[in-house]
Design a protein around this motif. Structure first.
Motif, mmCIF file in Angstrom:
data_model
loop_
_atom_site.group_PDB
_atom_site.id
_atom_site.type_symbol
_atom_site.label_atom_id
_atom_site.label_comp_id
_atom_site.label_asym_id
_atom_site.label_seq_id
_atom_site.Cartn_x
_atom_site.Cartn_y
_atom_site.Cartn_z
ATOM 1 N N ALA A 77 0.962 -1.245 0.044
ATOM 2 C CA ALA A 77 0.093 0.029 0.031
ATOM 3 C C ALA A 77 0.945 1.409 0.062
ATOM 4 C CB ALA A 77 -0.791 0.007 1.097
ATOM 5 N N ALA A 78 1.683 1.134 -0.983
ATOM 6 C CA ALA A 78 2.681 2.439 -1.162
ATOM 7 C C ALA A 78 1.825 3.769 -1.513
ATOM 8 C CB ALA A 78 4.004 2.166 -1.832
ATOM 9 N N ALA A 79 2.492 4.980 -1.337
ATOM 10 C CA ALA A 79 1.791 6.314 -1.736
ATOM 11 C C ALA A 79 1.695 6.165 -3.147
ATOM 12 C CB ALA A 79 2.406 7.304 -1.201
ATOM 13 N N GLY A 80 0.461 6.647 -3.839
ATOM 14 C CA GLY A 80 0.272 6.731 -4.875
ATOM 15 C C GLY A 80 0.838 7.862 -5.591
ATOM 16 N N PRO A 81 0.517 8.215 -6.749
ATOM 17 C CA PRO A 81 0.694 9.695 -7.229
ATOM 18 C C PRO A 81 0.113 10.922 -6.566
ATOM 19 C CG PRO A 81 0.436 8.110 -9.087
ATOM 20 C CD PRO A 81 -0.259 7.473 -7.954
ATOM 21 N N GLY A 82 0.726 11.626 -6.310
ATOM 22 C CA GLY A 82 0.266 13.164 -5.541
ATOM 23 C C GLY A 82 -0.251 12.496 -4.026
ATOM 24 N N GLU A 83 -0.068 11.546 -3.544
ATOM 25 C CA GLU A 83 -0.106 11.375 -2.100
ATOM 26 C C GLU A 83 1.139 11.305 -1.358
ATOM 27 O OE1 GLU A 83 -3.593 7.771 -2.085
ATOM 28 O OE2 GLU A 83 -1.468 7.334 -1.700
ATOM 29 N N PRO A 84 1.056 11.816 -0.017
ATOM 30 C CA PRO A 84 2.546 12.067 0.674
ATOM 31 C C PRO A 84 2.818 10.859 0.807
ATOM 32 C CG PRO A 84 0.451 12.814 2.043
ATOM 33 C CD PRO A 84 0.152 12.553 0.555
ATOM 34 N N ALA A 85 4.180 10.604 1.107
ATOM 35 C CA ALA A 85 4.905 9.282 1.371
ATOM 36 C C ALA A 85 4.726 8.819 2.803
ATOM 37 C CB ALA A 85 6.474 9.422 1.105
ATOM 38 N N ASP A 86 4.546 9.844 3.957
ATOM 39 C CA ASP A 86 4.128 9.681 5.209
ATOM 40 C C ASP A 86 2.967 10.043 5.500
ATOM 41 O OD1 ASP A 86 7.294 8.878 5.490
ATOM 42 O OD2 ASP A 86 7.640 10.916 5.580
ATOM 43 N N LYS A 87 2.263 9.014 5.673
ATOM 44 C CA LYS A 87 0.749 9.305 6.022
ATOM 45 C C LYS A 87 0.668 9.415 7.578
ATOM 46 C CE LYS A 87 -1.390 6.849 2.223
ATOM 47 N NZ LYS A 87 -2.498 5.959 1.607
ATOM 48 N N PRO A 88 -0.372 9.941 8.069
ATOM 49 C CA PRO A 88 -0.387 10.030 9.678
ATOM 50 C C PRO A 88 -0.887 8.952 10.130
ATOM 51 C CG PRO A 88 -2.246 10.844 8.618
ATOM 52 C CD PRO A 88 -1.391 10.689 7.401
ATOM 53 N N SER A 155 6.256 11.431 17.387
ATOM 54 C CA SER A 155 6.547 12.587 16.539
ATOM 55 C C SER A 155 5.472 12.199 15.168
ATOM 56 C CB SER A 155 7.696 12.601 15.987
ATOM 57 O OG SER A 155 8.618 11.571 15.434
ATOM 58 N N GLY A 156 5.282 13.207 14.424
ATOM 59 C CA GLY A 156 4.587 12.953 13.051
ATOM 60 C C GLY A 156 3.127 13.087 13.211
ATOM 61 N N GLN A 157 2.614 13.212 12.314
ATOM 62 C CA GLN A 157 1.114 13.573 12.070
ATOM 63 C C GLN A 157 0.199 12.719 12.685
ATOM 64 O OE1 GLN A 157 0.400 14.627 8.003
ATOM 65 N NE2 GLN A 157 0.728 16.817 8.297
ATOM 66 N N ARG A 184 0.075 18.651 15.669
ATOM 67 C CA ARG A 184 0.351 17.324 15.092
ATOM 68 C C ARG A 184 -1.097 16.656 14.638
ATOM 69 N NH1 ARG A 184 3.086 13.484 18.876
ATOM 70 N NH2 ARG A 184 3.132 11.992 17.023
ATOM 71 N N VAL A 185 -2.155 17.222 15.205
ATOM 72 C CA VAL A 185 -3.457 16.411 14.683
ATOM 73 C C VAL A 185 -3.926 17.107 13.591
ATOM 74 C CG1 VAL A 185 -5.602 15.779 15.344
ATOM 75 C CG2 VAL A 185 -4.039 15.752 17.190
ATOM 76 N N VAL A 186 -4.226 16.291 12.259
ATOM 77 C CA VAL A 186 -4.707 16.855 11.186
ATOM 78 C C VAL A 186 -6.096 16.448 10.944
ATOM 79 C CG1 VAL A 186 -2.299 16.791 9.960
ATOM 80 C CG2 VAL A 186 -3.920 14.680 9.945
ATOM 81 N N ALA A 187 -6.642 15.545 11.784
ATOM 82 C CA ALA A 187 -8.155 15.111 11.675
ATOM 83 C C ALA A 187 -8.628 14.412 12.848
ATOM 84 C CB ALA A 187 -8.329 14.260 10.335
ATOM 85 N N ARG A 355 -8.976 14.671 3.671
ATOM 86 C CA ARG A 355 -9.371 16.176 3.834
ATOM 87 C C ARG A 355 -8.299 16.900 4.732
ATOM 88 N NH1 ARG A 355 -14.565 14.566 4.383
ATOM 89 N NH2 ARG A 355 -14.691 15.219 6.539
ATOM 90 N N GLY A 356 -7.990 16.269 5.797
ATOM 91 C CA GLY A 356 -7.000 16.754 6.827
ATOM 92 C C GLY A 356 -5.687 16.717 6.130
ATOM 93 N N MET A 357 -5.311 15.862 5.589
ATOM 94 C CA MET A 357 -3.910 15.827 5.064
ATOM 95 C C MET A 357 -3.906 17.003 3.997
ATOM 96 S SD MET A 357 -3.330 11.678 4.510
ATOM 97 C CE MET A 357 -1.619 11.799 3.829
ATOM 98 N N ARG A 358 -4.965 17.112 3.235
ATOM 99 C CA ARG A 358 -4.865 18.204 2.239
ATOM 100 C C ARG A 358 -4.900 19.647 2.607
ATOM 101 N NH1 ARG A 358 -8.292 15.864 -0.713
ATOM 102 N NH2 ARG A 358 -10.193 17.347 0.066
#
Length: 395
Positions: A77-88, A155-157, A184-187, A355-358
């Motif tokens: 489940a690697a990041a697709g095109p336009g998706e951030p490499a590091d997901k929360p 650490s991290g989102q 740190r909280v995006v959603a 939505r939160g990541m964007r």
């Protein structure tokens, strides 16, 4: 109140329970055959089984051991095109008388889609330690969640998702650690929960009887916990009765018997004295002031239309006090929405996280969004249930 009066109340509760059990047994017998014969196809074998990648014990600030499980994202489940490499990392907090097992279908879906997931058993529940009576408090649960995050995701989102008491736990966390939410909280998702300021301990019986439950319930549960033989005798009346009662307070649409069994195991696996210790904190609960710390965060509020424990109006204060919050109400849904309508919740959580990541990446002013309230009907489940009732061999 005199001991004699307390005894009369206890006797009345016992007689009422006996009458309810008889009626429940009759009704349970009517529904059990259909459920086990047909609705079992709604969940494939092993649907609720899950093995985490890692289990650990996090020690709370008062020494209580908290059971925590971590799921790592699937390599495919690697990041697709336009998706951030590091997901929360997604952190789930369960509700009263449940355990981390209640989130099994959501954690599986998120892991498949590349997310790291942390789940934990709140004190006194599941495999966590119990603590003192005084520690069975929403503020202490917020501190427990802080320790879980500190140990598992320093650490991290983050994405925080809480059901019922778990949502209250998240509010308590925000009240004591606003910087964590801000930085740190995006959603955040509040599922079937309340910010307080309302009669919470009603069990669907209405405000007047609900007050009696809140006042006398802890004493009744304490006395029952001292008489485990009596409880075992009552439960031996039959699993059908237990399952009927679970369905009455947990679901509002047909669910597979395995979901009822899982829910019943969590509820009846919670010690009665733990239930008694927690009941008073719900009547004291008022975290409306803490909601200010979620301003600027993507917030989703989810409710079941037919939830008898925390109906949609219990959550409306959250929507009112958090600018930009979205309110999604699910038709034909009760309190345990994540097991009753898992696909709907999985879709809602994925959209929330996106939505939160964007918003975090593009600097979107979330608080300026118009409030949105939507009613969702699980049409896919309706079709599955219809096929199951016709006796077709697939869900």
């Amino acid at each position: 109140m005199s001991p004699a009066n307390r005894g009369l109340i206890g006797l009345g509760v016992g007689l009422a329970a006996a009458g309810a059990a008889t009626a429940a047994g009759i009704a349970a017998g009517r529904v059990s055959k259909e459920r086990h014969a047909r609705l079992s196809v709604l969940a494939p074998a092993g649907a609720y089984a899950h093995t985490p990648d890692r289990e650990l014990v996090v020690v709370a600030d008062d020494g209580v051991p908290l059971h925590v499980e971590i799921d790592e994202p699937e390599p495919s489940a690697a990041a697709g095109p336009g998706e951030p490499a590091d997901k929360p990392t997604v952190v789930f907090s369960h509700g009263f008388c449940l355990s981390l097992e209640s989130w099994v279908l959501q954690r599986k879906a998120l892991v498949r889609n590349g997310y790291r997931v942390v789940t934990w058993d709140q004190r006194g529940h599941g495999r966590s330690g119990r603590g003192s009576e005084a520690s069975c408090d929403i503020d202490q649960l917020g501190r427990d969640l802080s320790r879980v995050i500190e140990e598992t995701t320093p650490s991290g989102q983050l994405v925080l998702i809480g059901h019922s008491m778990g949502g209250m736990t998240m509010m308590a966390l925000a009240g004591e650690h606003p910087e964590l939410v801000r930085d740190r909280v995006v959603a955040t998702a509040f599922v079937a929960t309340s910010a307080g300021g309302a009669q919470l301990v009603s069990l669907g019986f209405g405000q007047y009887f609900g007050k009696l439950v809140g006042r006398f319930g802890p004493g009744v549960l304490d006395r029952l916990s001292a008489r485990p033989g009596l409880v075992r005798t009552a439960l031996r009346a039959g699993r059908d009765i237990e399952e009927f009662l679970v369905e009455r307070w947990s679901f509002a649409s047909p669910v597979p018997p395995a979901a009822v069994r899982l829910t019943g195991d969590m509820i009846f696996g919670t010690p009665l004295d733990v239930m008694a210790d927690f009941l008073p904190t719900f009547d004291r609960h008022d975290k409306r002031h803490a909601l200010v710390h979620f301003h600027g965060v993507e917030v989703l509020v989810l409710n079941g239309v037919h939830d008898v424990l925390t109906p949609p109006d219990h959550s409306e204060e959250i929507v009112r006090l958090v600018p930009g919050a979205e309110h999604v109400v699910i038709e034909e849904a009760g309190h345990i929405i994540m097991l009753e309508h898992p696909e709907v919740l999985n879709e809602q959580f994925e959209a929330l996280i996106d939505r939160g990541m964007r918003a975090a990446a593009e600097g979107v002013k979330v608080a300026r969004k118009p409030r949105v309230r939507r009613t969702v009907t699980d049409l896919a489940k309706r079709r599955k249930v219809a096929r199951a009732r016709r006796g077709e061999g697939r869900a």
